[in-house]
Motif scaffolding. Structure first.
Motif, mmCIF file in Angstrom:
data_model
loop_
_atom_site.group_PDB
_atom_site.id
_atom_site.type_symbol
_atom_site.label_atom_id
_atom_site.label_comp_id
_atom_site.label_asym_id
_atom_site.label_seq_id
_atom_site.Cartn_x
_atom_site.Cartn_y
_atom_site.Cartn_z
ATOM 1 N N GLY B 14 -47.824 -2.736 -0.647
ATOM 2 C CA GLY B 14 -48.854 -1.717 -0.817
ATOM 3 C C GLY B 14 -48.884 -0.750 0.355
ATOM 4 N N ALA B 15 -48.684 -1.292 1.559
ATOM 5 C CA ALA B 15 -48.670 -0.426 2.734
ATOM 6 C C ALA B 15 -47.481 0.531 2.662
ATOM 7 C CB ALA B 15 -48.605 -1.272 3.996
ATOM 8 N N LEU B 16 -46.349 0.040 2.170
ATOM 9 C CA LEU B 16 -45.178 0.921 2.027
ATOM 10 C C LEU B 16 -45.481 2.016 0.994
ATOM 11 C CD1 LEU B 16 -42.174 -1.578 2.046
ATOM 12 C CD2 LEU B 16 -43.083 -0.268 3.935
ATOM 13 N N TYR B 17 -46.147 1.631 -0.086
ATOM 14 C CA TYR B 17 -46.546 2.628 -1.086
ATOM 15 C C TYR B 17 -47.467 3.673 -0.452
ATOM 16 C CZ TYR B 17 -44.720 -0.173 -5.005
ATOM 17 O OH TYR B 17 -43.914 -0.840 -5.872
ATOM 18 N N ALA B 18 -48.366 3.191 0.404
ATOM 19 C CA ALA B 18 -49.273 4.122 1.074
ATOM 20 C C ALA B 18 -48.489 5.103 1.931
ATOM 21 C CB ALA B 18 -50.281 3.341 1.912
ATOM 22 N N CYS B 19 -47.458 4.606 2.647
ATOM 23 C CA CYS B 19 -46.592 5.477 3.456
ATOM 24 C C CYS B 19 -46.022 6.601 2.602
ATOM 25 C CB CYS B 19 -45.398 4.702 4.014
ATOM 26 S SG CYS B 19 -45.732 3.712 5.429
ATOM 27 N N ILE B 20 -45.599 6.234 1.401
ATOM 28 C CA ILE B 20 -44.989 7.221 0.507
ATOM 29 C C ILE B 20 -46.014 8.274 0.121
ATOM 30 C CG2 ILE B 20 -44.019 7.537 -1.806
ATOM 31 C CD1 ILE B 20 -42.859 4.770 -1.660
ATOM 32 N N ALA B 21 -47.254 7.806 -0.121
ATOM 33 C CA ALA B 21 -48.210 8.676 -0.807
ATOM 34 C C ALA B 21 -49.066 9.534 0.114
ATOM 35 C CB ALA B 21 -49.115 7.821 -1.697
ATOM 36 N N LEU B 134 -42.909 -13.102 6.499
ATOM 37 C CA LEU B 134 -43.300 -11.701 6.650
ATOM 38 C C LEU B 134 -42.165 -10.953 7.361
ATOM 39 C CD1 LEU B 134 -45.327 -9.418 6.497
ATOM 40 C CD2 LEU B 134 -46.377 -10.257 8.573
ATOM 41 N N PRO B 135 -41.393 -10.142 6.627
ATOM 42 C CA PRO B 135 -40.293 -9.417 7.242
ATOM 43 C C PRO B 135 -40.811 -8.402 8.259
ATOM 44 C CG PRO B 135 -40.152 -9.367 4.835
ATOM 45 C CD PRO B 135 -41.499 -9.901 5.184
ATOM 46 N N ILE B 136 -40.162 -8.347 9.431
ATOM 47 C CA ILE B 136 -40.694 -7.508 10.501
ATOM 48 C C ILE B 136 -40.572 -6.017 10.179
ATOM 49 C CG2 ILE B 136 -40.368 -6.880 12.927
ATOM 50 C CD1 ILE B 136 -39.685 -9.840 13.416
ATOM 51 N N ASP B 137 -39.471 -5.624 9.474
ATOM 52 C CA ASP B 137 -39.356 -4.191 9.182
ATOM 53 C C ASP B 137 -40.475 -3.712 8.251
ATOM 54 O OD1 ASP B 137 -38.327 -5.486 6.987
ATOM 55 O OD2 ASP B 137 -36.255 -4.870 7.350
ATOM 56 N N MET B 142 -45.992 -1.215 7.506
ATOM 57 C CA MET B 142 -47.423 -1.369 7.341
ATOM 58 C C MET B 142 -48.172 -0.718 8.514
ATOM 59 S SD MET B 142 -49.008 -4.953 6.292
ATOM 60 C CE MET B 142 -50.601 -5.412 6.827
ATOM 61 N N ALA B 143 -47.659 -0.968 9.726
ATOM 62 C CA ALA B 143 -48.283 -0.369 10.902
ATOM 63 C C ALA B 143 -48.235 1.155 10.786
ATOM 64 C CB ALA B 143 -47.553 -0.827 12.164
ATOM 65 N N LEU B 144 -47.096 1.664 10.320
ATOM 66 C CA LEU B 144 -46.960 3.113 10.195
ATOM 67 C C LEU B 144 -48.002 3.674 9.220
ATOM 68 C CD1 LEU B 144 -45.193 5.659 10.876
ATOM 69 C CD2 LEU B 144 -44.090 5.238 8.693
ATOM 70 N N ALA B 145 -48.188 2.980 8.111
ATOM 71 C CA ALA B 145 -49.154 3.452 7.118
ATOM 72 C C ALA B 145 -50.546 3.537 7.741
ATOM 73 C CB ALA B 145 -49.170 2.521 5.910
ATOM 74 N N LEU B 146 -50.902 2.512 8.526
ATOM 75 C CA LEU B 146 -52.220 2.512 9.148
ATOM 76 C C LEU B 146 -52.335 3.617 10.185
ATOM 77 C CD1 LEU B 146 -52.703 -1.350 9.493
ATOM 78 C CD2 LEU B 146 -53.833 0.194 7.882
ATOM 79 N N ALA B 197 -43.712 12.367 5.135
ATOM 80 C CA ALA B 197 -42.590 11.872 4.345
ATOM 81 C C ALA B 197 -41.421 11.507 5.262
ATOM 82 C CB ALA B 197 -42.156 12.931 3.334
ATOM 83 N N GLY B 198 -41.178 12.360 6.257
ATOM 84 C CA GLY B 198 -40.074 12.102 7.201
ATOM 85 C C GLY B 198 -40.307 10.808 7.967
ATOM 86 N N ALA B 199 -41.561 10.597 8.418
ATOM 87 C CA ALA B 199 -41.884 9.376 9.162
ATOM 88 C C ALA B 199 -41.656 8.148 8.280
ATOM 89 C CB ALA B 199 -43.322 9.431 9.649
ATOM 90 N N ALA B 200 -42.093 8.257 7.016
ATOM 91 C CA ALA B 200 -41.885 7.141 6.091
ATOM 92 C C ALA B 200 -40.382 6.907 5.899
ATOM 93 C CB ALA B 200 -42.540 7.445 4.745
ATOM 94 N N GLY B 201 -39.625 7.994 5.755
ATOM 95 C CA GLY B 201 -38.174 7.877 5.559
ATOM 96 C C GLY B 201 -37.501 7.148 6.704
ATOM 97 N N ALA B 202 -37.970 7.406 7.937
ATOM 98 C CA ALA B 202 -37.358 6.776 9.114
ATOM 99 C C ALA B 202 -37.531 5.258 9.063
ATOM 100 C CB ALA B 202 -37.960 7.349 10.384
ATOM 101 N N ILE B 203 -38.710 4.814 8.649
ATOM 102 C CA ILE B 203 -38.941 3.368 8.542
ATOM 103 C C ILE B 203 -38.197 2.795 7.329
ATOM 104 C CG2 ILE B 203 -40.687 1.584 8.120
ATOM 105 C CD1 ILE B 203 -40.942 2.601 10.885
#
Lengths: 458, 286
Positions: B14-21, B134-137, B142-146, B197-203
């Motif tokens: 869900g956090a990854l989805y949040a990064c996208i959105a 819990l995979p670290i990447d 998740m941290a990025l989304a927050l 979007a770029g920040a999400a892409g980097a992760i």
């Protein structure tokens, strides 16, 4: 001299072997602004020049691809083209852009290699005369419907004698329906799902063998290598080929007495596999069999590792058959097994077609492209050889005669024996099982070409 | 233990989805532009990260700010040169324009980078608590989304540009009369959307294979997340993302992965009928 004129909303590429190539790219309204590349082959038609023309043309096309408003049209000139019977015209819709672009480009590359080889010999010999070969293909942008439309255009507009199918069972099915309607022979080199061939089509032939043969030999082989093997999890993409493979494997495993503890499909467009991987983990299988596109498999393998799966056998179809799978996974690829239709380690000699042995093909391929060929390259080049063989047997490019000759085909190519069955599929070939070991792809089965022992994933 | 694993999977996804959105939601909410380029922006961020890592070996997390800035510049220029010309037109016009721009960007990437899936093969490993992994990447994602959500919240609340963006969204004419350069605000907003979007892409370059085949998938997820979470409030994307991640994770485990996506879409339809503003969206933005 006869002039053919075409206008279409799509990229067009024409390569002729009669020494005269003329391709012009121009905008819709103003022909004077078109760019033209001319190769006066009568004076200096060397292969190198054709290569340069090709590269130039491709560069122009690349520019075109990104411009939705530019139209491409081409003029063809040359006495050979005027004479419909004097040249073998092969048409193909190809996915040169879009999701399947990588696969489409492989077909394009290997057919160009094949065409260069044939051209260097002055064409093919039919009825004691040399016949030039021409390849016409369009980019269908990985849009199935468009593939069908372009196949129709190739037959009605370009007047091709035979067709070759694009990548994948799904798109082959679409093109096959068009070919059947116009009674034009179609050879598919990358479609292996029986559902494509069991529609009663008379003009469709495929160089890949049926999926089911692959799964039965694999189950038997793994049972032999791992005597304790009992539980298998099957996880496949809900798409024509990956689904067919997953279904066939689940059936083969069940028949062989294995316990199929997980058997699910995932939807096209799935971005994450954690739910399925967790469910698979709870079932603690000895063997995980996953099918899908390379991007699905890379992600799936990574998530298996992320979520602590420790199954000794992980099979991914067709992952390791492609170099990009191992590159995208790095160390995680190690130990993953797969099956494939062809591997360049096979060694057939005294073969018909452009190459007289597998080694001969491999040498030419590596010299031109640097990397190893995969089954797409092998099967597609062999498909072209089979087409030519049928034309030679028929003694003309008459569509019905070529179709009959294809149906009676029983030849050995560098890719292996080709003998089309009643449904048009290539029959009974022993398909290799491969494994990633370190950085290399090793062949485990059949014993005749095996170059390594199977290792379990720790 | 499975229950914990499923819930954790859902939250992280869900956090990854949040990064996208997040960026998509901002652009949609402020500019009323459905940015069809968004998926390609993420993949472009992924490619920039991948190639920079591949040739220099620099960690993606260090590359992240540079990639994000590069995408900001691209977003700003695109909005300035093209989208601003039609930004007040009905939503179909801007949708068509960004769709066309997306086709250009998508095909350029396919031509130059090919669609071959690539991945930053830095496996950061995984944390395990008993049987729960819990995979670290993904934790980084998740941290990025927050962080992105918090930053966006602070910028919108506390900075001049943030207040200007909010003002333009509330009343374009009044904002212009107050001396706000509306078109510039639009360009900056679109730039911020691209930056996210770029920040999400980097992760994502570490988590997902980078390939142009995924642009449509990302765009589709962004759309669903925005409808579920709601537009017009900064945490909307985060809430929508988490909701979708959890639902897909639970559905994927219980009724099979084949139906997980369908369940997400059903939730979207349900919300459109009973609560068009989404879970925490603001009225007037739907």
């Amino acid at each position: 001299m006869q002039f053919t004129f075409r206008t279409d909303m799509t990229e067009l590429l024409v390569v002729t072997t009669n020494g005269m190539t003329f391709a012009a790219l121009q905008t819709q309204n103003n022909g004077d602004h078109g760019r033209a590349v001319r190769d006066d082959g009568a004076a200096r038609g060397s292969t190198e020049q054709k290569g340069a023309i090709m590269r130039n043309t491709i560069r122009h096309l690349a520019k075109l691809t990104v411009s939705a408003t530019v139209l491409a049209s081409a003029f063809l000139a040359g006495p050979a083209l005027a004479d419909e019977d004097g040249v073998l015209k092969i048409g193909a819709p190809l996915a040169l852009t879009g999701g399947l672009a990588d696969e489409g480009k492989k077909q394009e590359a290997v057919w160009q290699l094949w065409l260069d080889k044939v051209t260097a010999n002055g064409g093919i010999e039919v009825d004691g005369k040399k016949m030039p070969v021409e390849l016409v293909y369009y980019d269908y942008q990985t849009d199935g419907k468009r593939a069908g439309q372009l196949a129709e255009k190739l037959i009605t507009d370009d007047g091709v004698d035979v067709l070759m199918a694009p990548f994948g069972s799904g798109h082959t099915k679409i093109v096959a329906a068009v070919a059947e309607r116009y009674q034009t022979p179609l050879v598919a080199c990358v479609a292996s799902s029986v559902s494509v061939y069991d529609q009663g089509f008379k003009y469709l032939f495929g160089t890949l063998a049926p999926n089911t043969g692959m799964t039965e030999s694999m189950v038997a082989y793994f049972k032999e290598k791992m005597p304790g093997l009992s539980k298998v999890a099957v996880y496949g993409r809900d798409d024509v080929f990956p689904k067919a493979m997953a279904t066939a494997l689940a059936a083969s495993a069940g028949n062989a007495g294995l316990d199929v503890v997980y058997n699910e499909l995932y939807a096209v467009g799935t971005m994450d596999h954690s739910a399925a991987v967790s469910a698979i983990k709870s079932a603690s299988p000895d063997w995980i069999y996953m099918t899908g596109y390379t991007q699905d498999l890379i992600l799936g393998r990574k998530q298996m590792s992320d979520l602590g799966i420790d199954a000794p056998i992980i099979t991914m179809v067709t992952g390791p058959a492609y170099a990009e799978f191992t590159e995208g996974l790095g160390e995680l690829a190690d130990g993953v097994t797969s099956s494939t239709w062809w591997h360049h380690a096979t060694s057939y000699t005294d073969t018909i077609g452009a190459w007289s042995s597998t080694a001969d093909f491999y040498k030419d391929f590596v010299a031109k492209f640097g990397g190893d060929p995969d089954y797409v390259h092998g099967s597609c080049a062999a498909a072209a050889d089979v087409l030519v063989n049928a034309v030679q047997t028929a003694g003309s490019t008459d569509k019905t005669a070529v179709r009959d000759a294809l149906a009676a085909t029983e030849v050995l190519t560098f890719y292996g024996p080709i003998d089309f069955g009643d449904n048009g599929m290539n029959q009974g070939r022993e398909m290799p099982i491969i494994q990633v070991q370190g950085e290399a792809i090793k062949v485990l089965y059949p014993a005749a070409i095996a170059d390594a022992e199977m290792t379990m994933i720790k | 233990m499975d229950v914990f694993q499923i819930l954790l999977n859902g939250i992280v996804l869900g956090a990854l989805y949040a990064c996208i959105a997040i960026g998509f939601s901002l652009v949609w909410g402020v500019l009323n532009v459905i940015n069809m380029l968004h998926g390609s922006f993420i993949i472009l961020g992924g490619y920039l990260t991948y190639f920079a890592w591949h040739y220099t070996g620099i960690y993606p997390i260090i590359l992240l700010p540079f990639v994000a800035l590069a995408l900001f510049a691209l977003g700003y220029v695109l909005q300035h040169l093209f989208i601003n010309k039609v930004v007040t037109a009905p939503v179909l016009t801007t949708l068509t324009l960004t769709f066309g721009l997306d086709m250009i960007l998508y095909n350029l990437m396919t031509v130059f980078f090919t669609a071959t899936p690539r991945r930053v093969t830095l496996d950061l490993g995984t944390l395990s608590f008993g049987d729960v992994y819990l995979p670290i990447d993904r934790l980084l994602g998740m941290a990025l989304a927050l962080v992105l959500t918090a930053l966006l919240y602070l910028v919108m609340r506390g900075s001049r540009i943030g207040r200007a963006i909010v003002a333009v969204r509330m009343d374009r004419q009044a904002a212009a009369l107050m001396g706000i350069r509306v078109n510039q605000v639009y360009s900056i907003t679109f730039g911020i959307g691209a930056l996210m979007a770029g920040a999400a892409g980097a992760i994502f370059a570490m988590v997902f294979p980078v390939t142009t085949n995924l642009t449509g998938v990302f765009l589709g997820k962004a759309f669903v997340v925005c409808v579920i979470g709601g537009l017009g409030s900064v945490p909307g994307a985060l809430v929508g993302g988490l909701a979708l991640g959890l639902i897909e994770s639970v559905a994927g485990y219980t009724i099979g992965p084949q139906n997980a996506i369908t369940v997400g879409f059903l939730l979207m339809l349900f919300l459109l009928v009973v609560r068009p503003t989404g879970l925490i969206g603001v009225k007037g933005y739907e």
